[in-house]
Enzyme design. Structure first.
Site, PDB file in Angstrom:
ATOM      1  N   ASP A 357       0.835  -1.203   0.000  1.00 53.47           N
ATOM      2  CA  ASP A 357       0.000   0.000   0.000  1.00 53.47           C
ATOM      3  C   ASP A 357       0.870   1.253   0.000  1.00 53.47           C
ATOM      4  O   ASP A 357       2.034   1.233  -0.411  1.00 53.47           O
ATOM      5  CB  ASP A 357      -0.957  -0.070   1.207  1.00 53.47           C
ATOM      6  CG  ASP A 357      -2.278   0.617   0.951  1.00 53.47           C
ATOM      7  OD1 ASP A 357      -2.313   1.862   1.066  1.00 53.47           O
ATOM      8  OD2 ASP A 357      -3.273  -0.063   0.629  1.00 53.47           O
ATOM      9  N   ASP A 358       0.333   2.325   0.471  1.00 54.70           N
ATOM     10  CA  ASP A 358       0.958   3.643   0.451  1.00 54.70           C
ATOM     11  C   ASP A 358       2.351   3.638   1.101  1.00 54.70           C
ATOM     12  O   ASP A 358       2.588   2.899   2.045  1.00 54.70           O
ATOM     13  CB  ASP A 358       0.020   4.579   1.248  1.00 54.70           C
ATOM     14  CG  ASP A 358       0.336   6.036   1.007  1.00 54.70           C
ATOM     15  OD1 ASP A 358       1.315   6.330   0.312  1.00 54.70           O
ATOM     16  OD2 ASP A 358      -0.420   6.877   1.533  1.00 54.70           O
ATOM     17  N   ASP A 469      -6.045   4.798  -5.716  1.00 59.08           N
ATOM     18  CA  ASP A 469      -6.678   5.559  -4.631  1.00 59.08           C
ATOM     19  C   ASP A 469      -6.913   7.005  -5.058  1.00 59.08           C
ATOM     20  O   ASP A 469      -6.338   7.493  -6.043  1.00 59.08           O
ATOM     21  CB  ASP A 469      -5.767   5.507  -3.402  1.00 59.08           C
ATOM     22  CG  ASP A 469      -6.534   5.614  -2.099  1.00 59.08           C
ATOM     23  OD1 ASP A 469      -7.694   6.067  -2.124  1.00 59.08           O
ATOM     24  OD2 ASP A 469      -5.974   5.250  -1.063  1.00 59.08           O
ATOM     25  N   MET A 470      -7.743   7.709  -4.300  1.00 59.22           N
ATOM     26  CA  MET A 470      -8.061   9.116  -4.584  1.00 59.22           C
ATOM     27  C   MET A 470      -8.610   9.690  -3.287  1.00 59.22           C
ATOM     28  O   MET A 470      -9.732   9.388  -2.919  1.00 59.22           O
ATOM     29  CB  MET A 470      -9.118   9.126  -5.690  1.00 59.22           C
ATOM     30  CG  MET A 470      -9.364  10.425  -6.382  1.00 59.22           C
ATOM     31  SD  MET A 470     -10.255  11.614  -5.373  1.00 59.22           S
ATOM     32  CE  MET A 470     -10.627  12.825  -6.584  1.00 59.22           C
ATOM     33  N   ASP A 539     -12.880   2.105   4.304  1.00 58.77           N
ATOM     34  CA  ASP A 539     -11.728   1.937   5.200  1.00 58.77           C
ATOM     35  C   ASP A 539     -12.171   1.314   6.516  1.00 58.77           C
ATOM     36  O   ASP A 539     -11.343   0.864   7.301  1.00 58.77           O
ATOM     37  CB  ASP A 539     -11.087   3.301   5.508  1.00 58.77           C
ATOM     38  CG  ASP A 539     -10.119   3.727   4.415  1.00 58.77           C
ATOM     39  OD1 ASP A 539      -9.826   2.907   3.532  1.00 58.77           O
ATOM     40  OD2 ASP A 539      -9.654   4.880   4.453  1.00 58.77           O
TER      41      ASP A 539
HETATM   42  C1  GLA Z   1      -6.794   5.649   1.831  1.00 58.35           C
HETATM   43  C2  GLA Z   1      -7.269   4.250   1.532  1.00 58.35           C
HETATM   44  C3  GLA Z   1      -6.604   3.261   2.456  1.00 58.35           C
HETATM   45  C4  GLA Z   1      -5.103   3.374   2.342  1.00 58.35           C
HETATM   46  C5  GLA Z   1      -4.664   4.803   2.589  1.00 58.35           C
HETATM   47  C6  GLA Z   1      -3.195   4.987   2.304  1.00 58.35           C
HETATM   48  O1  GLA Z   1      -7.272   6.077   3.063  1.00 58.35           O
HETATM   49  O2  GLA Z   1      -8.656   4.162   1.608  1.00 58.35           O
HETATM   50  O3  GLA Z   1      -7.020   1.956   2.166  1.00 58.35           O
HETATM   51  O4  GLA Z   1      -4.698   2.951   1.062  1.00 58.35           O
HETATM   52  O5  GLA Z   1      -5.389   5.727   1.790  1.00 58.35           O
HETATM   53  O6  GLA Z   1      -2.770   6.274   2.501  1.00 58.35           O
END
Ligand code: GLA
Length: 747
Positions: A357-358, A469-470, A539
């Site tokens: 992920d991020d 993502d956004m 989330d």
């Molecule tokens: C958003 C997404 C999460 C995660 C974060 C990462 O909130 O919904 O699932 O990927 O960004 O910054």
């Protein structure tokens, strides 16, 4: 009546007529009838004007305000919300649309710049014209008989007489000659997406809309108009959805003249589109569906439509991989070793995809920097993505990666090089959201940059999944690249730009599984699903919240489109303890994933999760691609079932939100099974306690046999629940937030 158009699906009929005065009128939309012997019998009789009527001198008994019109423009006596409002070069805002011609198309034409459904069997175009302005509006109808869906969009063509400004142009208008309905909407926000709300309509207008630049978690574009007494299983209702991912509006207007108007399409707020002479404008596509079998009946028509006429490409009908995502396990704090340890544990559990992920790019140690700089951070991943993907692949897992390409951090190389690439007004600094700015997707060079930088990463390693993502709403909606008179086009051009990017990337990487995401489920819509077969639903992975979110989502969207993860308890947004088994039982009704640091599990927890993964694999097809029904349940419980397309198997979920000590007898009533078939029901073997508790024991295993007709109508009485007064091993021990899954197999 000059013309009659009869659109038939397997179970519904949509009738449109052209009156002698040239009005294109809605005559009937509902359960199937044959073509009427005399269509005039479906028209309201106009023998005298109504008070204050505004009328055309050629038709003095017809006031536009009291007709059921298929598409109307403001200015000539229709004082309701109108589908079209345009401004001529002389500043007038009046248009009058009348029937000119019609034609049938063998194939549904593509909507310029916009995604849309595919595979329709009939396509009708009715052309309306305003002769005085030399403007035409084509009303496009496409019929999907087996799903009982009709889609609509409108295409305005400007002639040679005047330049135009469009202030509003909805995709579809549905006028019904009744009132007293209930408008059902799916609202919320971050972590509380798509919660169902019912509003009884009364004279006036209710608008369900988003002005955030996204379809939004605040108000999903899917709405239902429910006739009186409509329930989950009985009664009439209309569902409307939009194939669009930006700001939208769905207006429901009840008039004192006894009519109800529904509009769906682009949000007129802030919208102003310029059309030179000879230019045209196309709206997004609207999806219409009628059910006389209540909301479950509506979902049973809409889900196959989404699965087979919206979702497309390599992954359309393929079972989706069970994934492990590191986000909630590590947030930004990871290195190669930590990630590979999680991946290793995932492989041991039998998971199939590892998602990073991020935080893997630029110098992103928190959410304040680096968006836009899509190059790997060698501090965290010294051997790069290729190596990491190889290591993950060697464990038998696919490798996936997170991106947020529509954004830029002010603290980034991209922003330093191109400060004008962000949306901002010339007179002030742009507002921030999550310390980031939104890139100006109306600019070709920005779109090229995104396609190029994402492609480079995807080509640099074996990446088979992308989480797109956004994470913020659009503000300062202004583009440095457009002249002042075109600033009202920016919101829509942003979405068109986004679709162009998706088109190019999905074309180039057809095998990659894209999952949409927007701070959870802030952009869960049919536009995204035309490119990305699944979307992260929220989330919020707290089991109780998820029950509500997934149930709300299920009205319009099938389980194969819903990302659903099991995360560590207590989930950080809810702080509530729920059992592993309940978290899994809820997530099982979507595309399953685990989102936590798997290295922190105890051996007992690991064993519990492994059993879940094995069980899900065995029933995945039914869970992801079966037809979902929301089952009858008292307020403190919730129940769903997913019935395989051939009805030979099903999975039912029984969820208890809170325990009631005196209510110990539960009935599980199913839906959608074949009445003649005998089924065997078995509870999924699971724990009734947290696995790490010493006294953790297996839940009572239940076994039943019953025919489909009994299950659909009478249900079965489950084993007695334990209560305050007693408990033994013949009882179901269910406290707060506990649940069971049952498999059904045809004998
Ligand atoms: C958003 C997404 C999460 C995660 C974060 C990462 O909130 O919904 O699932 O990927 O960004 O910054």
């Amino acid at each position: 009546m000059r013309e009659l158009f009869c659109l038939q699906t397997d179970h519904t009929t949509y009738l449109v007529g052209v009156s002698d005065a040239g009005f294109v009128e809605q005559l009937y939309y509902g359960a199937k009838i044959e073509t009427p012997l005399d269509p005039g019998t479906l028209r309201e009789k106009h023998a005298a004007p109504y008070p204050m009527m505004v009328y055309d001198r050629e038709a003095p008994l017809l006031g536009q305000d009291d007709l059921c019109l298929e598409y109307s423009a403001s200015g000539r006596g229709d004082f309701r919300e109108c589908a079209l409002e345009l401004e001529t070069q002389w500043g007038s805002r009046t248009a009058d649309l009348r029937y000119r011609s019609h034609f049938w198309l063998p194939e549904k034409p593509a909507l310029p710049g916009l995604p849309s459904s595919y595979g329709s069997e009939q396509n009708l175009v009715i052309t309306l014209a305003d002769e005085a302005l030399d403007v035409t509006v084509e009303l496009h109808y496409s019929v999907f008989p087996s799903c009982d869906v009709i889609t609509r969009h409108a295409l305005l063509k400007n002639g040679q007489k005047t330049s135009l400004k469009l202030h509003r142009m909805y995709s579809a208008q549905l006028d019904l000659a009744e009132t007293g309905d209930t408008f059902v909407t799916f609202d919320g926000g971050w972590a509380v997406e798509r919660t169902k709300h019912e509003k009884p309509l009364s004279p006036g207008i209710y608008v369900n809309d988003s002005k955030t630049g996204t379809s939004s978690a605040r108000h999903n574009p899917f709405v239902i108009l429910a006739r009186p007494h409509c329930t989950e299983d009985q009664g009439d209702c209309f569902g409307l959805n939009l194939v669009y991912s930006g700001s939208h509006a769905e207006a429901a207007e009840e008039t004192t003249l006894g009519k109800t108007r529904l509009l769906t399409g682009l949000n007129p707020a802030g919208f102003c589109w310029n059309l030179a002479k000879g230019a045209s404008f196309c709206t997004p596509e609207a999806v219409l569906c009628f059910s006389d079998g209540g909301f479950n009946g509506l979902s049973a028509r809409l889900h196959p439509f989404v699965r087979s006429h919206i979702v497309r490409g390599h992954w359309r009908d393929r079972e989706r991989p069970m994934l492990v995502n590191n986000w909630e396990g590590t947030f930004f704090d990871f290195d190669e070793e930590k990630l590979l340890n999680i991946a290793r544990e995932g492989a041991d559990l039998g998971l199939e995809l590892f998602v990073l992920d991020d935080g893997w790019f630029g110098r992103r140690d928190d959410d304040r920097t680096s968006l836009g700089d899509w190059t790997v951070d060698r501090r965290k991943l010294p051997h790069g993505l290729k190596y990491l993907a190889e290591q993950v692949n060697a464990l038998g897992l696919l490798f996936g990666l997170w991106f947020e390409p529509e954004m830029v951090s002010e603290e980034s190389e991209l922003y330093r090089a191109h400060p004008d690439w962000a949306l901002k007004c010339p007179e002030r600094l742009p507002a921030q959201g999550r310390t980031q700015l939104v890139l100006d997707l109306t600019r070709a060079e920005v779109r090229d940059y995104i396609v190029k930088s994402v492609s480079q990463v995807l080509e640099s390693a074996n990446i088979q999944y992308v989480k797109w993502d956004m994470n913020r709403h659009l503000s300062d909606v202004s583009s440095a690249a457009l002249p002042p008179e075109q600033q009202g086009e920016v919101l829509h051009r942003y979405v068109l730009g986004l679709y162009e990017i998706y088109e190019r990337l999905t074309d180039r990487f057809p095998q990659v599984l894209f999952e949409g995401c927007s701070s959870g489920g802030n952009r869960f819509d049919l536009g995204i699903l035309c490119y990305m077969p699944q979307i992260w639903a929220s989330d919020n992975t707290d089991a109780l919240c998820r029950m509500e979110i997934q149930e709300g989502t299920s009205y319009a969207y099938p389980q194969s489109t819903m990302g659903a993860h099991v995360s560590a308890t207590a989930f950080h947004t809810a702080g509530r303890f729920t059992l592993w088994e309940t978290r899994f039982n809820v997530a099982a009704f979507g595309c399953l994933g685990y989102e936590l640091d798997l290295t922190k599990l105890t051996p007992e927890e690991k064993a519990c999760l492994k059993r879940q993964v094995d069980w899900y694999r065995a029933h995945r097809k039914t869970l992801q691609f079966g037809q979902l029904y929301r089952l009858p349940a008292p307020k403190n419980q919730m129940a769903w079932c997913s019935v395989a397309q051939d009805k030979k198997a099903a999975v039912a979920g029984f969820f208890q939100k809170s325990m009631r000590p005196t209510l110990t007898h539960d009935t599980l009533t199913l839906r959608g099974l074949d009445g003649e078939t005998a089924y065997v029901l078995r509870s999924r073997p699971q724990l009734q306690e947290a696995p790490e508790r010493e006294e953790a024991s297996q839940a009572l295993e239940e076994y039943y046999r019953a025919r489909g007709d009994q299950l659909n109508l009478a249900g079965i009485r489950l084993a007695q629940q334990s209560s305050a007064t007693g408990w033994n091993e013949n009882m179901r021990a269910m406290g707060d937030l506990s649940s069971r899954l049952y498999t059904l197999e045809a004998e």
